[in-house]
Write an enzyme that holds these catalytic residues in place. Structure first.
Site, PDB file in Angstrom:
ATOM      1  N   HIS A   1      -6.755   4.163   0.328  1.00 12.50           N
ATOM      2  CA  HIS A   1      -6.751   3.563   1.689  1.00 12.50           C
ATOM      3  C   HIS A   1      -6.076   5.150   3.490  1.00 12.50           C
ATOM      4  O   HIS A   1      -5.848   5.059   4.193  1.00 12.50           O
ATOM      5  CB  HIS A   1      -4.678   2.310   1.997  1.00 12.50           C
ATOM      6  N   HIS A   2      -5.916   5.802   2.239  1.00  8.05           N
ATOM      7  CA  HIS A   2      -6.186   7.669   3.837  1.00  8.05           C
ATOM      8  C   HIS A   2      -7.209   7.871   2.921  1.00  8.05           C
ATOM      9  O   HIS A   2      -7.663   9.035   3.330  1.00  8.05           O
ATOM     10  CB  HIS A   2      -5.070   8.075   3.137  1.00  8.05           C
TER      11      HIS A   2
ATOM     12  N   LYS B   1       5.487   5.756  -2.034  1.00  5.24           N
ATOM     13  CA  LYS B   1       6.526   5.936  -0.848  1.00  5.24           C
ATOM     14  C   LYS B   1       7.660   6.055  -1.738  1.00  5.24           C
ATOM     15  O   LYS B   1       8.764   7.220  -1.768  1.00  5.24           O
ATOM     16  CB  LYS B   1       6.859   6.257   0.761  1.00  5.24           C
TER      17      LYS B   1
ATOM     18  N   HIS C   1       1.495   9.258  -2.365  1.00  5.28           N
ATOM     19  CA  HIS C   1       1.856   8.182  -2.284  1.00  5.28           C
ATOM     20  C   HIS C   1       0.723   7.598  -2.607  1.00  5.28           C
ATOM     21  O   HIS C   1       0.897   6.155  -3.211  1.00  5.28           O
ATOM     22  CB  HIS C   1       3.547   8.159  -1.519  1.00  5.28           C
TER      23      HIS C   1
ATOM     24  N   HIS D   1       0.234  -1.242   0.054  1.00  2.00           N
ATOM     25  CA  HIS D   1      -0.099   0.041   0.127  1.00  2.00           C
ATOM     26  C   HIS D   1       0.972   1.554   0.252  1.00  2.00           C
ATOM     27  O   HIS D   1       0.314   2.160  -0.912  1.00  2.00           O
ATOM     28  CB  HIS D   1      -1.080   0.104   1.095  1.00  2.00           C
ATOM     29  N   ASP D   2       2.148   1.256   0.525  1.00  7.55           N
ATOM     30  CA  ASP D   2       2.745   2.490   1.079  1.00  7.55           C
ATOM     31  C   ASP D   2       3.975   2.178  -0.579  1.00  7.55           C
ATOM     32  O   ASP D   2       4.157   3.073  -0.009  1.00  7.55           O
ATOM     33  CB  ASP D   2       3.282   2.751   2.116  1.00  7.55           C
TER      34      ASP D   2
ATOM     35  N   ASP E   1      -3.707   0.144   9.311  1.00 11.41           N
ATOM     36  CA  ASP E   1      -2.297   1.064   8.872  1.00 11.41           C
ATOM     37  C   ASP E   1      -1.888   2.290  10.301  1.00 11.41           C
ATOM     38  O   ASP E   1      -1.004   3.419  10.822  1.00 11.41           O
ATOM     39  CB  ASP E   1      -2.330   1.869   8.030  1.00 11.41           C
TER      40      ASP E   1
END
Ligand SMILES: [Fe+2]
Length: 404
Positions: free
Chosen positions: A312-313, A263, A288, A259-260, A341
């Site tokens: 996801h954010h 970055k 990201h 998911h990240d 998260d």
């Protein structure tokens, strides 16, 4: 031969051998059972014949008297009637020999059966002391009656029956139907095995690809990568509790793991910054999930996961990023990742602050615009996390890094 055809060819070949082996074993088993049946039938038939001949001709006072008088010529003339009444008997004669204790004794003489009878009077009180009757039966004739096709006389390699005749089964008798059945079974089993092999190989390649991405990620973003591994296992745990199974669960796990990954595209000094981010840096950070989604889209096997990582954010009240979606429009998997998260970020080690206790983290989660149903499932089941056994397909699973 092309390399990718090698394994399937070996599978087909081994399956064919296995099927032929099983077929042969079945033939041997059937032959063994058939032998017992044949032996019993053969013995009954011989006993029946011998008993009939004994009772009809040799437990007979007339025959007994002729033998006792030494008139073997006339006794043999009577015995000559036997082959006419008993088609299986090839010959019958009276000879001088010590009688057996039993009424008759059956013995094998090559391919012939030799039956020796005592000669007695009608009441079987008296036995002729120096003469016996001998009948000869051709064993092949008996076999033809009892087992027309299955067995043949085989005095050298055959198996010994009760009365000493050696027989063997015709194991090499393979019919067209046998061959068709073997080919069909080979095709069936080989295709099942090949399917399984292809599936396993595909999964292996998938996971190898995934391992490489994670490896690259870890080289550039050490903190994010270990956070992602924690998030992935926790998401898996929570996903299971929320009823996700099979492919959906695996998708959730892989999406959580990656998911990240976006970055990678955000400057390291912004990611690792301990102090407050300025608006430009915050804008960079907010990019990201978009980069994560873009990266996953470029891999055919991970394409379907890109919406999960993209959102996801997002937050239930629309305060999240990148699109400001509200609860009903956010995928369940993204919501699960969002909860774990935030939770992992609170309880995990960070260079710029100390981790907080899970109970304090729960209190914070309860006040955040996250899906509170998922938050509740996390809180209610958190104590079970220590004993959680991840499925076998979980990659490079290291024991849970968080203290429970
Ligand atoms: Fe993130």
């Amino acid at each position: 031969m092309k390399k990718k055809l090698l394994i399937p060819s070996i599978i087909v070949l081994l399956t064919a051998f296995a099927v032929a082996g099983v077929f042969l074993l079945m033939q041997l088993y059937i032959a063994d059972k058939s032998f017992d049946t044949l032996d019993r039938a053969l013995k009954s038939l011989i006993d029946l014949q011998a008993s009939a001949a004994y009772n009809g001709y040799f437990a007979w006072t007339k025959m007994y008297d002729l033998v006792m008088q030494g008139n073997l010529t006339e006794a043999n003339a009577l015995a000559d009637e036997i082959p006419k009444s008993f088609p299986l008997v090839a010959s019958a004669e009276i000879i001088q020999e010590a009688p057996p204790e039993e009424n008759f004794v059956v013995g094998a003489d090559g391919e012939l059966l030799r039956i020796v009878y005592s000669i007695r009077d009608d009441d079987e009180f008296r036995t002729a002391p120096n003469a016996v009757a001998v009948t000869i039966i051709q064993a092949s004739k008996l076999l033809d009656i009892v087992s027309p096709n299955g067995f043949k006389i085989d005095m050298t390699g055959g198996r010994k029956t009760t009365y000493g005749i050696h027989v063997s089964a015709n194991l090499m008798h393979i019919s067209l139907w046998n061959i068709i059945a073997m080919v069909l079974l080979t095709v069936l089993f080989a295709s099942l095995l090949i399917q399984r092999y292809v599936k396993k190989t595909a999964f292996f390649l998938d996971t190898r690809g995934l391992e490489s991405i994670i490896y690259l990620f870890e080289q550039t973003e050490k903190m994010s990568a270990s956070h992602s591994r924690n998030v992935a296992v926790l998401a898996l745990f929570l996903g299971k509790k929320l009823g996700l199974r099979g492919k959906k669960l695996r998708n959730l796990y892989v999406a959580a793991l990656l998911h990240d990954i976006g970055k990678i595209g955000v400057p390291t000094n912004v990611i690792a910054k301990a102090g407050r981010l300025d608006s430009k840096e915050y804008m960079q950070i907010k990019q990201h999930p978009v980069i994560s989604a873009r990266i996953l889209k470029s891999f055919k096997e991970f394409e379907r996961l890109s919406p999960i990582v993209l959102y996801h954010h997002e937050r239930e009240d629309g305060s999240g990023y990148p699109e400001g979606l509200t609860g009903k429009d956010i995928p369940l998997e993204s919501k699960i990742i969002a909860v774990v998260d935030v939770f992992e970020a609170l309880v995990g080690e960070r260079p710029y602050r100390n981790p907080i206790h899970s109970f304090s983290a729960f209190e914070k989660l309860k006040k955040m615009p996250l899906d509170q149903r998922i938050v509740k499932v996390l809180i209610d089941n958190y104590s079970e996390l220590n004993s959680f056994q991840p499925p076998r397909w979980v990659l490079s699973y290291s024991p849970w890094l968080l203290g429970v």
